[in-house]
Design an enzyme around this catalytic site. Structure first.
Site, mmCIF file in Angstrom:
data_model
loop_
_atom_site.group_PDB
_atom_site.id
_atom_site.type_symbol
_atom_site.label_atom_id
_atom_site.label_comp_id
_atom_site.label_asym_id
_atom_site.label_seq_id
_atom_site.Cartn_x
_atom_site.Cartn_y
_atom_site.Cartn_z
ATOM 1 N N GLU A 104 -0.195 -2.827 11.989
ATOM 2 C CA GLU A 104 -1.055 -2.604 10.827
ATOM 3 C C GLU A 104 -1.622 -3.903 10.295
ATOM 4 O O GLU A 104 -2.715 -3.928 9.746
ATOM 5 C CB GLU A 104 -0.305 -1.864 9.721
ATOM 6 C CG GLU A 104 0.789 -2.649 9.037
ATOM 7 C CD GLU A 104 1.507 -1.824 7.981
ATOM 8 O OE1 GLU A 104 1.739 -2.356 6.892
ATOM 9 O OE2 GLU A 104 1.834 -0.662 8.247
ATOM 10 N N GLY A 163 5.397 -7.171 10.562
ATOM 11 C CA GLY A 163 4.945 -7.256 9.185
ATOM 12 C C GLY A 163 4.592 -8.684 8.838
ATOM 13 O O GLY A 163 4.132 -9.465 9.669
#
Length: 435
Positions: free
Chosen positions: A238, A215
């Site tokens: 992501e 993250g």
């Protein structure tokens, strides 16, 4: 009409673009650093011209000025993530929150029951084939552009041109606005001793050849700080930021052992510094794809040795993770991709998932390891999905452990001043034998 003529004939001013919006319309804006700032600025300068316009997005880096109380009759935010600028509005009922996994957001935008009037996005200048790149915001932004009745694209030379699934034909865009406003940056996190201790503990779980999902924030940066001696690491995440760039330049991350998109860093969006964005531009090692591909647990699992690293607000004795909401239902962030990657790691050969958090909150006065979550605090990741939990005090492997073993391991991760009380609660509330 060729693509150059198409762009030239459909280039308008920001004021012309926002003048098309009607009362009650829904606008989906580009995500995070992909926010179309010149259009947001124009809307705020003419806020009195708008009535009940819904603005939909995920992470916001611009303070979300349309969420301020004075604009309640003009705009209403609706998102799947609460940022600093939208938390208060959500908590006060002036904005809406829709909970869902990040991987499911594009499907939501394809749903005929959720029609999109406008997509306001930011893109790179076109290449020689008339393809623009959504750059650092492909995620749900690509689907918004494909689903909206009207697409307005801000062509910004500071948007990195990234390949993979990030490219959109200019002919699919209805209107263009030119802007040279720098795309939004984020400050480099300051890693303190607690975060670095957590990073060190996580670093011990990472092996040469592992594929990482990270993250953003101090803990991911602290993890990256520990990996200088590792080799052949890969990235399927992501999002990424400056820390990944530094490890690529150091030769630590080369994606050589990846079993999916070998040799490529695969992402859905990115946030970082100007230098990071310049590094991303036309970098053949980096590919960006929509989030319903990148975060699909079945796709994630095609990467052997996938390690997901995600943060939490608190973890209870059973291993339930609260990561997006405070007690009393106070929305703090969003589910994001945590569950996508935790579950994806289970499909991965030798995959592991890690939940990382400091042991205390409120300046050391409260334990994040707790007997039970606060009333009204939803579970983000279930106890059945959790593999490792890490604090600055150590590592606990929960998968396959009894309730008593889980509680004992988690209590050992708590700050020392809370452990006796937590042991007492384990015995008194749950009749757990921890000896």
């Amino acid at each position: 009409m060729n693509w150059r003529q198409h762009i030239e004939s459909r280039t308008i001013t920001p004021e012309q673009a926002i003048s098309m919006v009607r009362p009650g319309n829904r606008i989906v804006t580009g995500h995070a650093a992909g926010s179309p700032e010149v259009l947001i600025k124009a809307m705020m300068e003419h806020a009195s011209s708008f009535k009940n316009v819904e603005i939909v997005h995920m992470v916001a880096l611009n303070g979300s000025p349309y969420s301020q109380p004075q604009y309640e009759k003009n705009f209403r935010f609706n998102g799947i993530y609460a940022s600093a600028g939208t938390r208060e509005a959500i908590g006060d009922g002036r904005a809406d929150f829709t909970t869902m996994f990040f991987s499911e957001f594009p499907a939501h935008l394809r749903d005929p029951g959720f029609p999109i009037d406008f997509a306001f996005i930011t893109v790179s200048p076109p290449n020689n084939q008339g393809l623009v790149s959504l750059g650092v915001a492909v995620d749900y932004t690509m689907q918004a552009a494909l689903s909206a009745k009207v697409v307005v694209a801000v062509i910004n030379p500071t948007m990195p041109y990234i390949g993979g699934g990030a490219l959109l034909a200019a002919h699919k865009i209805h209107h263009f606005v030119n802007s040279s406003l720098p795309i939004l940056e984020i400050p480099v996190p300051v890693v303190g001793p607690v975060e670095q201790a957590i990073g060190d503990n996580i670093g011990n779980l990472i092996q040469d050849g592992d594929c990482l999902q990270l993250g953003i924030g101090t803990i991911p940066d602290a993890v990256l700080n520990t990996l200088g001696a590792k080799r052949d690491l890969g990235i399927h995440s992501e999002m990424v930021s400056d820390g990944v760039m530094k490890l690529v330049e150091a030769g630590v991350i080369n994606c050589a052992r990846k079993t999916l998109h070998q040799g490529k860093i695969v992402i859905s969006f990115a946030m970082g510094s100007k230098g990071f964005y310049e590094w991303l531009d036309k970098n053949p090692m980096v590919e960006a794809y929509p989030v319903d591909y990148v975060n699909d647990p079945r796709v994630i699992g095609k990467n052997d040795n996938l390690i997901s690293i995600n943060s939490a607000l608190s973890v209870d004795f059973f291993g339930q993770v609260a990561a997006d909401c405070m007690g009393g239902g106070k929305q703090y962030s969003g589910v994001g991709g945590q569950v996508d990657f935790v579950r994806g790691s289970r499909f991965s050969k030798n995959g592991r998932s890690i939940i990382a958090l400091p042991s205390t909150a409120a300046k050391g006065t409260a334990s994040r390891i707790c007997a039970m979550l606060e009333p009204g605090q939803p579970v983000t990741t279930s106890r059945n999905d959790v593999d490792y939990v890490v604090t600055e005090h150590g590592v606990a492997k929960l998968r396959g452990q009894t309730n008593a073993a889980r509680a004992k391991a988690l209590i050992s991760l708590a700050a020392p001043q809370f452990r006796e009380g937590l042991l007492r609660q384990a015995r008194d509330l749950y009749k757990l034998r921890l000896s």
